[in-house]
Motif scaffolding. Structure first.
Motif, PDB file in Angstrom:
ATOM      1  N   ARG A 149      22.109  85.032  38.109  1.00 39.98           N
ATOM      2  CA  ARG A 149      21.316  86.218  37.750  1.00 39.98           C
ATOM      3  C   ARG A 149      21.285  86.356  36.241  1.00 39.98           C
ATOM      4  O   ARG A 149      22.326  86.260  35.587  1.00 39.98           O
ATOM      5  CB  ARG A 149      21.940  87.471  38.365  1.00 39.98           C
ATOM      6  CG  ARG A 149      21.178  88.717  37.943  1.00 39.98           C
ATOM      7  CD  ARG A 149      21.683  89.936  38.626  1.00 39.98           C
ATOM      8  NE  ARG A 149      22.931  90.414  38.059  1.00 39.98           N
ATOM      9  CZ  ARG A 149      23.589  91.472  38.537  1.00 39.98           C
ATOM     10  NH1 ARG A 149      23.118  92.112  39.597  1.00 39.98           N
ATOM     11  NH2 ARG A 149      24.703  91.881  37.979  1.00 39.98           N
ATOM     12  N   ASP A 152      22.316  91.429  33.256  1.00 39.88           N
ATOM     13  CA  ASP A 152      22.084  92.787  33.753  1.00 39.88           C
ATOM     14  C   ASP A 152      22.910  93.740  32.886  1.00 39.88           C
ATOM     15  O   ASP A 152      23.866  94.351  33.349  1.00 39.88           O
ATOM     16  CB  ASP A 152      22.496  92.864  35.232  1.00 39.88           C
ATOM     17  CG  ASP A 152      22.218  94.240  35.839  1.00 39.88           C
ATOM     18  OD1 ASP A 152      21.631  95.090  35.155  1.00 39.88           O
ATOM     19  OD2 ASP A 152      22.602  94.460  37.007  1.00 39.88           O
ATOM     20  N   ARG A 164      17.778  98.697  30.862  1.00 38.87           N
ATOM     21  CA  ARG A 164      18.768  97.933  31.615  1.00 38.87           C
ATOM     22  C   ARG A 164      18.143  96.640  32.150  1.00 38.87           C
ATOM     23  O   ARG A 164      16.943  96.583  32.374  1.00 38.87           O
ATOM     24  CB  ARG A 164      19.236  98.812  32.798  1.00 38.87           C
ATOM     25  CG  ARG A 164      20.357  98.255  33.568  1.00 38.87           C
ATOM     26  CD  ARG A 164      20.713  99.028  34.811  1.00 38.87           C
ATOM     27  NE  ARG A 164      21.532  98.117  35.619  1.00 38.87           N
ATOM     28  CZ  ARG A 164      21.839  98.291  36.866  1.00 38.87           C
ATOM     29  NH1 ARG A 164      21.428  99.376  37.507  1.00 38.87           N
ATOM     30  NH2 ARG A 164      22.551  97.401  37.515  1.00 38.87           N
ATOM     31  N   MET A 187      15.594  90.245  42.339  1.00 40.39           N
ATOM     32  CA  MET A 187      16.468  91.181  43.039  1.00 40.39           C
ATOM     33  C   MET A 187      15.613  92.357  43.459  1.00 40.39           C
ATOM     34  O   MET A 187      14.802  92.860  42.681  1.00 40.39           O
ATOM     35  CB  MET A 187      17.588  91.670  42.120  1.00 40.39           C
ATOM     36  CG  MET A 187      18.672  90.645  41.980  1.00 40.39           C
ATOM     37  SD  MET A 187      20.201  91.348  41.363  1.00 40.39           S
ATOM     38  CE  MET A 187      20.833  92.208  42.792  1.00 40.39           C
ATOM     39  N   GLU A 189      16.137  95.893  44.146  1.00 42.90           N
ATOM     40  CA  GLU A 189      17.147  96.942  44.030  1.00 42.90           C
ATOM     41  C   GLU A 189      16.562  98.249  43.507  1.00 42.90           C
ATOM     42  O   GLU A 189      17.268  99.229  43.316  1.00 42.90           O
ATOM     43  CB  GLU A 189      18.328  96.471  43.178  1.00 42.90           C
ATOM     44  CG  GLU A 189      17.968  95.822  41.861  1.00 42.90           C
ATOM     45  CD  GLU A 189      19.192  95.253  41.134  1.00 42.90           C
ATOM     46  OE1 GLU A 189      20.323  95.503  41.541  1.00 42.90           O
ATOM     47  OE2 GLU A 189      18.977  94.567  40.114  1.00 42.90           O
ATOM     48  N   ASP A 194      22.394  99.156  43.847  1.00 46.87           N
ATOM     49  CA  ASP A 194      21.409  99.902  43.075  1.00 46.87           C
ATOM     50  C   ASP A 194      20.309 100.475  43.958  1.00 46.87           C
ATOM     51  O   ASP A 194      19.795 101.559  43.694  1.00 46.87           O
ATOM     52  CB  ASP A 194      20.788  99.002  41.991  1.00 46.87           C
ATOM     53  CG  ASP A 194      21.712  98.919  40.791  1.00 46.87           C
ATOM     54  OD1 ASP A 194      22.181  99.968  40.337  1.00 46.87           O
ATOM     55  OD2 ASP A 194      21.988  97.797  40.329  1.00 46.87           O
ATOM     56  N   ARG A 220      25.753 105.715  40.859  1.00 43.29           N
ATOM     57  CA  ARG A 220      26.724 104.924  41.613  1.00 43.29           C
ATOM     58  C   ARG A 220      28.137 104.983  41.043  1.00 43.29           C
ATOM     59  O   ARG A 220      29.091 104.594  41.705  1.00 43.29           O
ATOM     60  CB  ARG A 220      26.264 103.466  41.753  1.00 43.29           C
ATOM     61  CG  ARG A 220      26.151 102.728  40.457  1.00 43.29           C
ATOM     62  CD  ARG A 220      25.455 101.395  40.655  1.00 43.29           C
ATOM     63  NE  ARG A 220      26.396 100.297  40.833  1.00 43.29           N
ATOM     64  CZ  ARG A 220      26.047  99.021  40.818  1.00 43.29           C
ATOM     65  NH1 ARG A 220      24.778  98.675  40.670  1.00 43.29           N
ATOM     66  NH2 ARG A 220      26.915  98.075  40.969  1.00 43.29           N
TER      67      ARG A 220
HETATM   68 MG    MG Z   1      22.275  95.849  40.764  1.00 43.09          MG
END
Ligand code: MG
Ligand code: PEP
Length: 592
Positions: free
Chosen positions: A342, A345, A369, A440, A442, A466, A476
């Motif tokens: 990935r 992030d 982000r 992803m 999310e 997420d 979260r």
């Molecule tokens: Mg995530």
């Protein structure tokens, strides 16, 4: 959810209830990690506490003056004048006075009042025209930090832990501290803040270290050296546990170890249901060294390599070569198994101090982000993509973009990927030109437009941590709203089903790499919804494989269909608990 006061039991035990985020039992001595200097914990104080707070402030002022004078004496005479300004602030001026009056007026601890007074001064100074005066804002900050440091006493870090089995107690841990945790020394983690999908919880679960978070103020109640019992399954922490409780806990831990040994025997068996339906069971990693746990757990590859932890564990920004080395090691060790890397992030709760970026945002999880940040930093992004591409020739590497919310982001990321490929061609570095790209899912918006995204990717991976945060509007990392974190909420089930079904219609396989995949109670549901891959925390591999092997696909489908008709997420959860109790009671024993 407000703080639950600890139960004092006549035996002298103090029982704290929080959120269990990594199952298991640990008994050991506490190690209180004092917060970093400028991290301030807010406390209300009573009228009777005011003199004590003022005395703390006066003592810290005296220590600060002495330190500054000592530094001034030893430093180069050319710069000694800087410290005159610092000493001036420490004189009986408005800055100092406002803290005294603030403690009395606001009834807050001195750290909070000092922080706020200093911020007020810095803001006022930053608005004045005179450059010299504007510069003084830095002096205010320096002096305030020094006083805060003296209020906190000696600062200790996790590197000071020497005893095996130590229980770390802290207000919170930063992601870089969390990844530096040494499993040989740390036996448990206990935090004031946090929730099941906060970074600390993810890393603790990966390491298999029992952890309880969201305990509100345990770091104020426990001292270094206190004996603690941590029960990560039940979410309990006991200060000064009795002999009876310790004996019972040790017996339980022993029985769990027996089950773990049994489940370990499944390592080389396929992740397949009773009626022969096979899915891919992969693992999530944060650092290259985690490959040991991937291999030990018998995973069929890596479904999520959270590369930002690698960045955060390096002192300086990792170069292309350093990244290439890391990605190549992982790909090579696992080849021919797939490794999904990935891209960065960063943002949310993960920041890099060695990047010249202003991370100040009022809503970081909704802000700059992941892919948004990378698209705005194309040089940084291209460097990472080149490193991943180069690693693609030694193994089965794919690239995954995090936090996609629309098609444009995939298209723009792919343009940068093409540039990275061209640069490698020019430099003569080989790479796999057909490296697969996935997104992803999310952000709820993405889950609702997967039909538009599907033609541009080879796979989807649902980031339920997420997805749940954004769909249910709950931070979260915030323990106060952690009780609203419901993976079985109908909205979440519908978004998962939509992603899988539409993905399949377009020939795009779909995995799940969020925490929901690591919860064996959810395994029949996810199988029944048609997921192709589950990528789980290394420590959850045996339990999830066991759950897969104990259910039939037809039963899982029936259950998923039923779950989609129930109104209460609690009912759905209870249904899965009952099912697990029936088909795999050993899993429940391990989790509790
Ligand atoms: Mg995530
Ligand atoms: C997720 O959001 O579910 C996920 C897997 O990514 P992270 O936890 O790293 O945000």
């Amino acid at each position: 959810m407000d703080a639950v006061p600890p139960d004092t039991i006549s035996t002298g035990e103090l029982v704290f209830r929080g959120i269990g985020v990594s199952a298991g039992i640990a008994i050991g001595r506490a190690f209180l990690r004092t917060p970093p200097d400028d991290h301030v914990i807010e406390r209300d104080i009573s009228r009777a506490d005011v003199p004590r707070e003022i005395a703390r402030y006066e003592a810290a002022l005296i220590a600060t003056r002495q330190q500054i004078r000592a530094i001034q004496k030893d430093c180069d005479p050319d710069v000694a004048g800087i410290f005159d300004a610092h000493l001036l602030f420490l004189d009986d001026g408005p800055f100092i006075k406002n803290v005294f009056t603030g403690i009395e007026g606001r009834r807050k601890n001195v750290e909070v009042v000092l922080r706020d007074v200093a911020q007020g001064f810095m803001q006022s100074l930053s608005r004045v025209k005179d450059e010299y005066l504007r510069e003084r804002a830095n002096d205010v900050q320096d002096v305030a930090r020094r006083i805060l440091h003296n209020l906190a006493g000696k600062q200790v870090t996790l590197a000071d832990i020497t005893e095996p089995g130590t229980i770390v107690v802290a207000n919170d841990l930063s992601p870089s501290e969390t990844v530096s945790i040494n499993k040989d020394r740390v036996g448990g983690i206990v935090l004031d803040l946090g929730s099941p999908t906060a970074h600390t919880a993810i890393v603790a679960a990966k390491l298999g270290i029992p952890a309880v978070v969201g305990l509100h103020n345990i770091s104020q109640e426990v001292h270094t050296g206190d004996e603690l019992l941590v029960d990560g399954g039940k979410g309990l922490v006991v200060l000064r546990p009795t002999l009876e409780r310790r004996t019972q806990a040790l017996r339980q831990a022993e029985s769990k170890r027996g089950i773990e040994i049994e489940l370990g025997r499944l390592k080389d068996l396929p992740a397949e249901t009773v009626d022969g339906y096979r899915i891919t069971l992969s693992a999530n990693i944060e650092l290259p060294k985690d490959v040991d746990a991937v291999l030990a757990g018998g995973a069929e590859g890596v479904g999520l390599f959270r590369t930002e932890y690698f960045y955060m564990s390096s002192k300086d920004l990792p170069t292309e070569e350093e990244q290439y080395d890391a990605y190549r090691t992982v790909a090579q060790r696992l080849a021919p198994a797939p490794v999904i890397i990935r891209t960065l992030d960063l943002g949310g709760d993960k920041f890099l101090s060695n990047l010249d970026v202003n991370w100040q945002e009022s809503n970081p999880f909704m802000g700059w982000r992941a892919i948004r940040f990378c698209l705005a930093q194309p040089d940084l992004f291209r460097t990472q993509l080149r490193a991943i591409l180069r690693a693609s020739i030694v193994g089965n590497v794919s690239i995954m973009y995090p936090m996609i919310s629309n098609l444009d982001e995939i298209v723009r990321a792919n343009v940068i990927l093409d540039q990275a490929k061209k640069e490698l061609l020019q430099k003569g570095h080989p790479f796999n030109p057909h490296v697969e790209v996935g997104a992803m899912i999310e952000v709820p918006a993405a889950a609702l437009v997967v039909d538009m995204l599907a033609p541009y990717v080879s796979f989807f991976s649902l980031g339920t941590n997420d997805l749940i945060q954004y769909t249910l509007a709950i931070d979260r990392g915030n323990e106060r709203v952690a009780y609203l974190y419901e993976p079985t909420h109908l909205a979440i089930l519908r978004l998962i089903k939509n992603t899988i079904d539409i993905g399949h219609r377009h020939g795009v396989w779909t995995g799940i790499c969020g925490g929901m995949a690591s919860d064996p109670l959810m395994t029949p549901l996810l199988l029944g919804l048609g997921v192709d891959e589950l990528s789980v925390s290394c420590s959850a591999l045996p339990m999830v494989k066991d759950a897969i092997r104990r259910v039939s696909l037809s039963e899982a489908r029936e259950i998923a269909e039923l779950a989609l008709t129930l109104q209460s997420s609690v009912d759905v959860h209870d249904m899965f608990r009952e099912l697990t109790k029936k088909i795999a009671p050993e899993i429940l024993e391990l989790m509790e």
